[in-house]
Design a protein around this motif. Structure first.
Motif, PDB file in Angstrom:
ATOM      1  N   ASP A  59       1.008  -1.157  -0.018  1.00 56.55           N
ATOM      2  CA  ASP A  59      -0.003  -0.029  -0.100  1.00 56.55           C
ATOM      3  C   ASP A  59       0.852   1.079   0.065  1.00 56.55           C
ATOM      4  O   ASP A  59       1.805   1.368   0.974  1.00 56.55           O
ATOM      5  N   VAL A  60       0.943   1.971  -1.194  1.00 52.54           N
ATOM      6  CA  VAL A  60       1.861   3.136  -1.245  1.00 52.54           C
ATOM      7  C   VAL A  60       1.548   4.469  -0.292  1.00 52.54           C
ATOM      8  O   VAL A  60       2.089   5.040  -0.061  1.00 52.54           O
ATOM      9  N   GLY A  61       0.295   4.127   0.293  1.00 54.13           N
ATOM     10  CA  GLY A  61      -0.215   5.178   1.337  1.00 54.13           C
ATOM     11  C   GLY A  61       0.392   5.011   2.621  1.00 54.13           C
ATOM     12  O   GLY A  61       0.198   5.722   3.627  1.00 54.13           O
ATOM     13  N   LEU A  83      11.181   5.830 -11.274  1.00 50.73           N
ATOM     14  CA  LEU A  83      10.356   5.663 -10.396  1.00 50.73           C
ATOM     15  C   LEU A  83       9.000   6.137 -11.024  1.00 50.73           C
ATOM     16  O   LEU A  83       8.933   7.340 -11.438  1.00 50.73           O
ATOM     17  N   VAL A  84       7.880   5.217 -11.352  1.00 50.09           N
ATOM     18  CA  VAL A  84       6.798   5.576 -11.815  1.00 50.09           C
ATOM     19  C   VAL A  84       5.784   5.580 -10.731  1.00 50.09           C
ATOM     20  O   VAL A  84       5.274   4.471 -10.610  1.00 50.09           O
ATOM     21  N   ASN A  85       5.174   6.832 -10.199  1.00 50.53           N
ATOM     22  CA  ASN A  85       4.229   6.932  -9.245  1.00 50.53           C
ATOM     23  C   ASN A  85       2.936   6.989  -9.941  1.00 50.53           C
ATOM     24  O   ASN A  85       2.535   8.159 -10.295  1.00 50.53           O
ATOM     25  N   ASN A  86       2.054   5.852  -9.996  1.00 49.72           N
ATOM     26  CA  ASN A  86       1.255   5.850 -10.850  1.00 49.72           C
ATOM     27  C   ASN A  86      -0.197   5.204 -10.227  1.00 49.72           C
ATOM     28  O   ASN A  86      -1.218   5.534 -10.551  1.00 49.72           O
ATOM     29  N   ALA A  87       0.014   4.618  -8.810  1.00 56.38           N
ATOM     30  CA  ALA A  87      -1.102   4.337  -7.948  1.00 56.38           C
ATOM     31  C   ALA A  87      -1.842   5.307  -7.682  1.00 56.38           C
ATOM     32  O   ALA A  87      -1.242   6.218  -7.505  1.00 56.38           O
ATOM     33  N   GLY A  88      -3.144   4.915  -7.820  1.00 51.89           N
ATOM     34  CA  GLY A  88      -4.282   6.051  -7.130  1.00 51.89           C
ATOM     35  C   GLY A  88      -5.527   5.566  -7.126  1.00 51.89           C
ATOM     36  O   GLY A  88      -5.736   4.394  -7.426  1.00 51.89           O
ATOM     37  N   VAL A  89      -6.517   6.478  -6.588  1.00 51.48           N
ATOM     38  CA  VAL A  89      -7.854   5.835  -6.245  1.00 51.48           C
ATOM     39  C   VAL A  89      -8.672   7.202  -6.705  1.00 51.48           C
ATOM     40  O   VAL A  89      -8.071   8.379  -6.463  1.00 51.48           O
ATOM     41  N   ALA A  90     -10.000   7.010  -7.091  1.00 53.24           N
ATOM     42  CA  ALA A  90     -10.656   8.291  -7.730  1.00 53.24           C
ATOM     43  C   ALA A  90     -12.263   8.173  -7.406  1.00 53.24           C
ATOM     44  O   ALA A  90     -12.993   7.756  -8.189  1.00 53.24           O
ATOM     45  N   PRO A  91     -12.533   8.256  -6.119  1.00 54.11           N
ATOM     46  CA  PRO A  91     -13.950   8.372  -5.584  1.00 54.11           C
ATOM     47  C   PRO A  91     -14.814   9.580  -6.268  1.00 54.11           C
ATOM     48  O   PRO A  91     -14.117  10.395  -6.498  1.00 54.11           O
ATOM     49  N   GLU A  92     -16.140   9.460  -6.314  1.00 54.94           N
ATOM     50  CA  GLU A  92     -16.899  10.451  -6.810  1.00 54.94           C
ATOM     51  C   GLU A  92     -17.528  11.296  -5.302  1.00 54.94           C
ATOM     52  O   GLU A  92     -17.223  10.826  -4.257  1.00 54.94           O
ATOM     53  N   ARG A 105      -8.097   9.171   2.746  1.00 53.21           N
ATOM     54  CA  ARG A 105      -7.733   7.948   1.912  1.00 53.21           C
ATOM     55  C   ARG A 105      -7.149   8.548   0.538  1.00 53.21           C
ATOM     56  O   ARG A 105      -5.903   8.055   0.321  1.00 53.21           O
ATOM     57  N   VAL A 106      -7.868   9.267  -0.201  1.00 57.26           N
ATOM     58  CA  VAL A 106      -7.573   9.834  -1.444  1.00 57.26           C
ATOM     59  C   VAL A 106      -6.316  10.469  -1.363  1.00 57.26           C
ATOM     60  O   VAL A 106      -5.278  10.399  -2.002  1.00 57.26           O
ATOM     61  N   LEU A 107      -6.268  11.400  -0.533  1.00 58.32           N
ATOM     62  CA  LEU A 107      -4.961  12.120  -0.247  1.00 58.32           C
ATOM     63  C   LEU A 107      -3.570  10.844   0.225  1.00 58.32           C
ATOM     64  O   LEU A 107      -2.433  11.417  -0.115  1.00 58.32           O
ATOM     65  N   ARG A 108      -3.907  10.117   0.981  1.00 55.57           N
ATOM     66  CA  ARG A 108      -2.834   9.321   1.383  1.00 55.57           C
ATOM     67  C   ARG A 108      -2.342   8.454   0.323  1.00 55.57           C
ATOM     68  O   ARG A 108      -1.181   8.312   0.092  1.00 55.57           O
ATOM     69  N   VAL A 109      -3.324   7.795  -0.378  1.00 56.64           N
ATOM     70  CA  VAL A 109      -2.823   7.257  -1.678  1.00 56.64           C
ATOM     71  C   VAL A 109      -2.236   8.012  -2.722  1.00 56.64           C
ATOM     72  O   VAL A 109      -0.971   7.759  -3.092  1.00 56.64           O
ATOM     73  N   ASN A 110      -2.939   9.054  -3.412  1.00 54.08           N
ATOM     74  CA  ASN A 110      -2.604   9.870  -4.394  1.00 54.08           C
ATOM     75  C   ASN A 110      -1.457  10.856  -4.019  1.00 54.08           C
ATOM     76  O   ASN A 110      -0.643  11.052  -5.127  1.00 54.08           O
ATOM     77  N   VAL A 111      -1.314  11.352  -2.891  1.00 55.67           N
ATOM     78  CA  VAL A 111      -0.282  12.338  -2.563  1.00 55.67           C
ATOM     79  C   VAL A 111       0.711  11.867  -1.661  1.00 55.67           C
ATOM     80  O   VAL A 111       1.869  11.955  -2.070  1.00 55.67           O
ATOM     81  N   LEU A 112       0.327  11.304  -0.616  1.00 58.71           N
ATOM     82  CA  LEU A 112       1.495  10.962   0.160  1.00 58.71           C
ATOM     83  C   LEU A 112       2.257   9.823  -0.265  1.00 58.71           C
ATOM     84  O   LEU A 112       3.397   9.576  -0.297  1.00 58.71           O
ATOM     85  N   VAL A 114       3.135   9.466  -3.559  1.00 54.67           N
ATOM     86  CA  VAL A 114       4.183  10.067  -4.279  1.00 54.67           C
ATOM     87  C   VAL A 114       5.330  10.587  -3.328  1.00 54.67           C
ATOM     88  O   VAL A 114       6.567  10.324  -3.849  1.00 54.67           O
ATOM     89  N   TYR A 115       4.955  11.263  -2.557  1.00 57.65           N
ATOM     90  CA  TYR A 115       5.597  11.834  -1.569  1.00 57.65           C
ATOM     91  C   TYR A 115       6.539  10.653  -0.843  1.00 57.65           C
ATOM     92  O   TYR A 115       8.027  10.930  -0.830  1.00 57.65           O
ATOM     93  N   ALA A 116       6.072   9.783  -0.274  1.00 57.60           N
ATOM     94  CA  ALA A 116       6.949   8.738   0.528  1.00 57.60           C
ATOM     95  C   ALA A 116       7.787   7.847  -0.319  1.00 57.60           C
ATOM     96  O   ALA A 116       8.943   7.793  -0.183  1.00 57.60           O
ATOM     97  N   LEU A 117       7.265   7.239  -1.292  1.00 58.31           N
ATOM     98  CA  LEU A 117       7.996   6.578  -2.361  1.00 58.31           C
ATOM     99  C   LEU A 117       9.287   7.480  -2.971  1.00 58.31           C
ATOM    100  O   LEU A 117      10.419   6.877  -3.056  1.00 58.31           O
ATOM    101  N   SER A 118       8.917   8.268  -3.352  1.00 62.14           N
ATOM    102  CA  SER A 118      10.029   9.293  -4.169  1.00 62.14           C
ATOM    103  C   SER A 118      11.068   9.587  -2.869  1.00 62.14           C
ATOM    104  O   SER A 118      12.147   9.744  -3.281  1.00 62.14           O
ATOM    105  N   ARG A 119      10.545   9.869  -1.803  1.00 61.97           N
ATOM    106  CA  ARG A 119      11.607  10.287  -0.484  1.00 61.97           C
ATOM    107  C   ARG A 119      12.441   9.042  -0.316  1.00 61.97           C
ATOM    108  O   ARG A 119      13.685   9.189  -0.330  1.00 61.97           O
TER     109      ARG A 119
END
Length: 249
Positions: A59-61, A83-92, A105-112, A114-119
């Motif tokens: 879980d990249v989050g 590094l390709v940060n591609n994982a994401g979720v897209a709720p309505e 959860r959206v911010l954790r997966v989609n933003v955190l 990217v930040y965490a794995l890049s770091r």
């Protein structure tokens, strides 16, 4: 082509859609692949562990999981080049229809993510003078109806891409993003009815929706030496959609 012969590439969200097409593209161009996804069965259906492939369920989050991904890539293949940060979720949902837990959860997966794995990958990428490509969205360049959390997260990815490009350019690490429009993936399969597809096709100048392979080609280009003087860019891969100012024909 063998642009990535002997190089090591991490792709998150690799079990399906854009991530799977991208992982396949890098493999075809000679790379060692670390394929990451939270869905174990789907990941191992898409890819088999082998000499050039390491499947990693995570879980990249989760920051600790991202640390493990980077360390596993380094231990198996000796470094990280892309590094390709591609994982994401897209709720309505608008903000009044989105619960705090879902928004987080959206911010954790989609933003955190990217930040965490890049770091955690950055020391390896700096050694390799490598490249990061983030999967953003046209939804990070302009707003959508009923996509508040997703829009917020992809807007953050757009500007985080710029920030990382500035901060790590002197280390030789390039950071870019792609911004797809409506693309045929598992995430959009519920919207693949004739009416919805037609409404997008009507607005897209090239007259079709996106395919995962369209994004894979753009990601591979941005990660390659062919884009060696490109950094901090979010590239729309949208069939010309963003060329419009929004007014009707």
């Amino acid at each position: 082509m063998t642009r990535f012969q002997g190089k090591t590439v991490i792709v998150t969200g690799a079990a399906s859609g854009i991530g799977k097409a991208t992982a396949e593209r890098f493999l075809a161009e000679g790379a060692n692949l670390v394929a990451v996804d939270i869905e174990r069965d789907a990941l191992h259906t898409a890819f088999a562990d082998g000499d050039r492939v390491l499947c990693h369920v995570a879980d990249v989050g989760d920051d600790a999981a991202c640390k493990n991904i980077a360390e596993a890539a380094g231990a198996r293949f000796g470094g990280i080049d892309v590094l390709v940060n591609n994982a994401g979720v897209a709720p309505e949902g608008s903000i009044t229809k989105t619960s705090p837990a879902d928004f987080e959860r959206v911010l954790r997966v989609n933003v955190l993510g990217v930040y965490a794995l890049s770091r955690h990958a950055m020391p390896y990428l700096a050694t390799a003078r490598g490249s990061i490509v983030n999967t953003g969205s046209v939804s990070g360049l302009g707003g959508d109806w009923e996509k508040a959390a997703y829009n917020a997260s992809k807007g953050a990815v757009t500007n985080l891409t710029r920030a990382m490009a500035l901060d790590h350019g002197k280390q030789g690490v390039r950071v870019n993003a792609v911004a797809p429009t409506f693309t045929r993936t598992g995430m959009t399969e519920d919207y693949m009815d004739e009416k919805t597809v037609a409404s997008f096709v009507e607005r897209i100048p090239l007259g079709r929706i996106g395919e995962p392979e369209d994004l894979a080609a753009a990601i591979a280009f941005l990660a390659s030496d062919d884009a060696g003087f490109i950094s901090g860019v979010t590239l729309p891969v949208d069939g010309g959609l963003s060329a419009s100012n929004g007014q009707p024909a």
